[in-house]
Motif scaffolding. Structure first.
Motif, PDB file in Angstrom:
ATOM      1  N   ILE A 286      34.301 -40.422 -69.143  1.00 29.42           N
ATOM      2  CA  ILE A 286      33.477 -41.348 -69.822  1.00 29.42           C
ATOM      3  C   ILE A 286      33.949 -42.759 -69.667  1.00 29.42           C
ATOM      4  O   ILE A 286      35.028 -43.146 -69.707  1.00 29.42           O
ATOM      5  CB  ILE A 286      33.350 -41.227 -71.488  1.00 29.42           C
ATOM      6  N   ASP A 287      32.946 -43.750 -68.972  1.00 30.35           N
ATOM      7  CA  ASP A 287      33.443 -44.745 -68.351  1.00 30.35           C
ATOM      8  C   ASP A 287      32.298 -45.672 -68.248  1.00 30.35           C
ATOM      9  O   ASP A 287      31.211 -45.247 -68.386  1.00 30.35           O
ATOM     10  CB  ASP A 287      34.173 -44.822 -66.953  1.00 30.35           C
ATOM     11  N   GLU A 288      32.406 -47.145 -68.355  1.00 36.23           N
ATOM     12  CA  GLU A 288      31.620 -48.177 -68.443  1.00 36.23           C
ATOM     13  C   GLU A 288      31.161 -48.496 -67.070  1.00 36.23           C
ATOM     14  O   GLU A 288      30.212 -49.234 -66.948  1.00 36.23           O
ATOM     15  CB  GLU A 288      32.135 -49.334 -69.403  1.00 36.23           C
ATOM     16  N   SER A 289      31.620 -47.803 -66.051  1.00 32.36           N
ATOM     17  CA  SER A 289      31.213 -48.202 -64.674  1.00 32.36           C
ATOM     18  C   SER A 289      30.345 -46.944 -64.399  1.00 32.36           C
ATOM     19  O   SER A 289      30.947 -45.594 -64.446  1.00 32.36           O
ATOM     20  CB  SER A 289      32.728 -48.177 -63.654  1.00 32.36           C
ATOM     21  N   ALA A 290      29.437 -47.202 -63.764  1.00 28.45           N
ATOM     22  CA  ALA A 290      28.536 -46.144 -63.078  1.00 28.45           C
ATOM     23  C   ALA A 290      29.082 -45.236 -61.995  1.00 28.45           C
ATOM     24  O   ALA A 290      28.693 -44.044 -61.705  1.00 28.45           O
ATOM     25  CB  ALA A 290      27.103 -46.606 -62.511  1.00 28.45           C
ATOM     26  N   SER A 291      30.144 -45.895 -61.367  1.00 26.53           N
ATOM     27  CA  SER A 291      30.928 -45.014 -60.519  1.00 26.53           C
ATOM     28  C   SER A 291      31.478 -43.565 -60.960  1.00 26.53           C
ATOM     29  O   SER A 291      31.919 -42.700 -60.156  1.00 26.53           O
ATOM     30  CB  SER A 291      32.028 -45.992 -59.618  1.00 26.53           C
ATOM     31  N   VAL A 292      31.601 -43.497 -62.185  1.00 26.08           N
ATOM     32  CA  VAL A 292      32.275 -42.671 -62.723  1.00 26.08           C
ATOM     33  C   VAL A 292      31.320 -41.131 -62.608  1.00 26.08           C
ATOM     34  O   VAL A 292      32.059 -39.948 -62.475  1.00 26.08           O
ATOM     35  CB  VAL A 292      32.552 -42.539 -64.434  1.00 26.08           C
TER      36      VAL A 292
ATOM     37  N   SER B  91      21.394 -41.240 -81.428  1.00 27.33           N
ATOM     38  CA  SER B  91      22.568 -40.445 -80.865  1.00 27.33           C
ATOM     39  C   SER B  91      22.051 -39.430 -80.006  1.00 27.33           C
ATOM     40  O   SER B  91      20.763 -38.900 -80.124  1.00 27.33           O
ATOM     41  CB  SER B  91      23.095 -40.101 -81.693  1.00 27.33           C
ATOM     42  N   GLY B  92      22.823 -39.110 -78.714  1.00 28.18           N
ATOM     43  CA  GLY B  92      22.254 -37.863 -77.690  1.00 28.18           C
ATOM     44  C   GLY B  92      23.024 -36.568 -77.766  1.00 28.18           C
ATOM     45  O   GLY B  92      23.227 -36.303 -78.816  1.00 28.18           O
ATOM     46  N   GLU B  93      22.964 -36.015 -76.820  1.00 26.63           N
ATOM     47  CA  GLU B  93      23.477 -34.528 -76.730  1.00 26.63           C
ATOM     48  C   GLU B  93      24.835 -34.333 -77.491  1.00 26.63           C
ATOM     49  O   GLU B  93      25.789 -35.295 -77.177  1.00 26.63           O
ATOM     50  CB  GLU B  93      23.604 -34.234 -75.151  1.00 26.63           C
ATOM     51  N   ARG B  94      25.250 -33.305 -77.855  1.00 27.16           N
ATOM     52  CA  ARG B  94      26.503 -33.162 -78.456  1.00 27.16           C
ATOM     53  C   ARG B  94      26.998 -32.081 -77.530  1.00 27.16           C
ATOM     54  O   ARG B  94      26.334 -31.118 -76.862  1.00 27.16           O
ATOM     55  CB  ARG B  94      26.246 -32.610 -79.926  1.00 27.16           C
ATOM     56  N   TRP B  95      28.465 -32.091 -77.263  1.00 26.11           N
ATOM     57  CA  TRP B  95      29.269 -31.223 -76.254  1.00 26.11           C
ATOM     58  C   TRP B  95      30.457 -31.175 -77.145  1.00 26.11           C
ATOM     59  O   TRP B  95      31.020 -31.764 -77.874  1.00 26.11           O
ATOM     60  CB  TRP B  95      29.364 -31.846 -75.081  1.00 26.11           C
ATOM     61  N   LEU B  96      31.143 -29.969 -76.366  1.00 29.02           N
ATOM     62  CA  LEU B  96      32.458 -29.326 -76.861  1.00 29.02           C
ATOM     63  C   LEU B  96      33.363 -29.279 -75.709  1.00 29.02           C
ATOM     64  O   LEU B  96      33.084 -28.850 -74.433  1.00 29.02           O
ATOM     65  CB  LEU B  96      32.546 -28.186 -77.576  1.00 29.02           C
ATOM     66  N   GLU B  97      34.708 -29.840 -75.836  1.00 31.79           N
ATOM     67  CA  GLU B  97      35.651 -29.466 -74.869  1.00 31.79           C
ATOM     68  C   GLU B  97      35.959 -28.035 -75.005  1.00 31.79           C
ATOM     69  O   GLU B  97      36.036 -27.228 -76.051  1.00 31.79           O
ATOM     70  CB  GLU B  97      37.002 -30.354 -74.978  1.00 31.79           C
TER      71      GLU B  97
ATOM     72  N   LYS C   3      30.512 -19.799 -81.339  1.00 31.03           N
ATOM     73  CA  LYS C   3      30.333 -20.158 -82.615  1.00 31.03           C
ATOM     74  C   LYS C   3      29.828 -21.472 -83.287  1.00 31.03           C
ATOM     75  O   LYS C   3      30.436 -22.581 -82.437  1.00 31.03           O
ATOM     76  CB  LYS C   3      31.750 -19.688 -83.217  1.00 31.03           C
ATOM     77  N   LYS C   4      29.582 -21.865 -84.309  1.00 25.66           N
ATOM     78  CA  LYS C   4      29.374 -23.344 -84.935  1.00 25.66           C
ATOM     79  C   LYS C   4      30.835 -23.882 -84.756  1.00 25.66           C
ATOM     80  O   LYS C   4      31.546 -23.468 -85.623  1.00 25.66           O
ATOM     81  CB  LYS C   4      28.757 -23.137 -86.269  1.00 25.66           C
ATOM     82  N   PRO C   5      30.711 -25.097 -84.233  1.00 24.80           N
ATOM     83  CA  PRO C   5      32.046 -25.689 -84.412  1.00 24.80           C
ATOM     84  C   PRO C   5      32.376 -26.329 -85.437  1.00 24.80           C
ATOM     85  O   PRO C   5      31.534 -26.547 -86.332  1.00 24.80           O
ATOM     86  CB  PRO C   5      32.036 -26.454 -82.939  1.00 24.80           C
ATOM     87  N   LYS C   6      33.509 -26.817 -85.554  1.00 27.76           N
ATOM     88  CA  LYS C   6      33.798 -27.775 -86.791  1.00 27.76           C
ATOM     89  C   LYS C   6      33.231 -29.065 -86.348  1.00 27.76           C
ATOM     90  O   LYS C   6      33.434 -29.280 -85.120  1.00 27.76           O
ATOM     91  CB  LYS C   6      35.609 -27.708 -87.069  1.00 27.76           C
ATOM     92  N   GLU C   7      32.791 -29.838 -87.392  1.00 25.85           N
ATOM     93  CA  GLU C   7      32.181 -31.416 -86.796  1.00 25.85           C
ATOM     94  C   GLU C   7      33.138 -32.311 -86.020  1.00 25.85           C
ATOM     95  O   GLU C   7      32.790 -32.986 -85.401  1.00 25.85           O
ATOM     96  CB  GLU C   7      31.609 -31.936 -87.911  1.00 25.85           C
ATOM     97  N   CYS C   8      34.336 -32.028 -86.721  1.00 29.79           N
ATOM     98  CA  CYS C   8      35.489 -32.954 -86.259  1.00 29.79           C
ATOM     99  C   CYS C   8      35.735 -32.757 -84.498  1.00 29.79           C
ATOM    100  O   CYS C   8      36.294 -33.417 -84.055  1.00 29.79           O
ATOM    101  CB  CYS C   8      36.724 -32.823 -86.993  1.00 29.79           C
ATOM    102  N   ASN C   9      35.216 -31.560 -83.909  1.00 26.84           N
ATOM    103  CA  ASN C   9      35.494 -31.408 -82.898  1.00 26.84           C
ATOM    104  C   ASN C   9      34.378 -31.584 -81.647  1.00 26.84           C
ATOM    105  O   ASN C   9      34.509 -31.197 -80.615  1.00 26.84           O
ATOM    106  CB  ASN C   9      35.954 -29.744 -82.629  1.00 26.84           C
ATOM    107  N   VAL C  10      33.417 -31.936 -82.346  1.00 30.45           N
ATOM    108  CA  VAL C  10      32.067 -32.180 -81.671  1.00 30.45           C
ATOM    109  C   VAL C  10      32.125 -33.643 -81.058  1.00 30.45           C
ATOM    110  O   VAL C  10      32.148 -34.462 -81.903  1.00 30.45           O
ATOM    111  CB  VAL C  10      30.709 -31.779 -82.599  1.00 30.45           C
ATOM    112  N   ASN C  11      31.651 -33.669 -79.810  1.00 36.75           N
ATOM    113  CA  ASN C  11      31.517 -35.145 -79.236  1.00 36.75           C
ATOM    114  C   ASN C  11      30.079 -35.444 -79.003  1.00 36.75           C
ATOM    115  O   ASN C  11      29.099 -34.396 -78.953  1.00 36.75           O
ATOM    116  CB  ASN C  11      32.266 -35.018 -77.848  1.00 36.75           C
ATOM    117  N   THR C  12      29.676 -36.604 -79.209  1.00 40.23           N
ATOM    118  CA  THR C  12      28.063 -37.054 -79.113  1.00 40.23           C
ATOM    119  C   THR C  12      27.975 -38.154 -78.035  1.00 40.23           C
ATOM    120  O   THR C  12      28.649 -39.239 -78.191  1.00 40.23           O
ATOM    121  CB  THR C  12      27.876 -37.335 -80.627  1.00 40.23           C
TER     122      THR C  12
END
Length: 218
Positions: free
Chosen positions: A18-24, A140-146, A165-174
């Motif tokens: 995740i970066d503030e530059s579009a080149s990512v 807020s957008g799509e949610r994803w997990l590592e 399985k439904k993940p713990k909310e603390c492990n969810v990225n948005t």
């Protein structure tokens, strides 16, 4: 090395950038990169324009399959004719199309512009297809997990793919309002174990969001 060991090694080296530059976004070609996100927060005007459009036309989903060309550009502009600050929404989608075209040079894409008031795919699942570019405006957008936080149910009779399985909310990225991300799917060559596990954005009462998806077809 066993199959399980190969998957484990791949999971440990998986990158979510995740970066503030579009080149990512070009980092999606790195074999270890599962997700690349251009962090570009939507302005208040753009976010409100999306909400206004969705509430005005909640059933007017736009779907397209074909090449990225001038004809598509005109169709996208026509979707938002008469929408307050609709030009901001058009510019955002055209930026996505331009970047997708430059990065992946597709002959054919699938484009969906979806006015949403509820989660279309609330359960976490592995991303299908080859690669998808996505963005949400209005909240807020799509949610994803590592991958390290993904757990699966045992396979049921007749199942070929285990349910997540439904993940713990603390492990969810948005993803944030306005972010533009690329997510690898199960059909990216030799990357079936690197597909992003994700779900639709969350929705509350009276929430309206514009969800944009571009899929690589060929």
């Amino acid at each position: 090395m066993s199959v399980n060991s190969e998957v484990c090694a791949q999971t440990q080296s998986t990158k979510y950038l995740i970066d503030e530059s579009a080149s990512v976004l070009s980092e999606i070609y790195d074999p270890n990169t599962a997700l690349a996100c251009y962090c570009t927060p939507a302005t208040w005007a753009k976010s409100r324009a999306a909400v206004h459009y969705v509430k005005k036309a909640p059933d007017h989903a736009f779907q397209y399959q074909g090449a990225i060309n001038e004809e598509l550009s005109e169709q996208v502009k026509n979707v938002f004719v008469g929408t307050a600050h609709g030009n901001l929404l058009v510019e955002h989608i055209e930026l996505m199309l331009c970047m997708f075209d430059a990065l992946l040079e597709p002959k054919e894409i699938g484009l969906r512009i979806l006015p949403c008031t509820y989660a279309m795919s609330p359960a976490f699942h592995s991303q299908n297809g080859i690669v998808r570019m996505l963005s949400t405006l209005g909240g807020s957008g799509e949610r994803w997990l590592e991958h390290g936080f993904v757990e699966y149910y045992p396979l049921e009779k007749g199942q070929f793919t285990p349910a997540v399985k439904k993940p713990k909310e603390c492990n969810v990225n948005t993803l944030c309002d306005g972010d533009i991300a690329l997510m690898k799917g199960k059909n990216w060559l030799d990357q079936e174990h690197n597909a992003v596990v994700c779900s639709s954005p969350l929705f509350g009462n009276d929430t309206a969001k514009l969800c944009v998806y571009i899929d690589y077809i060929s």
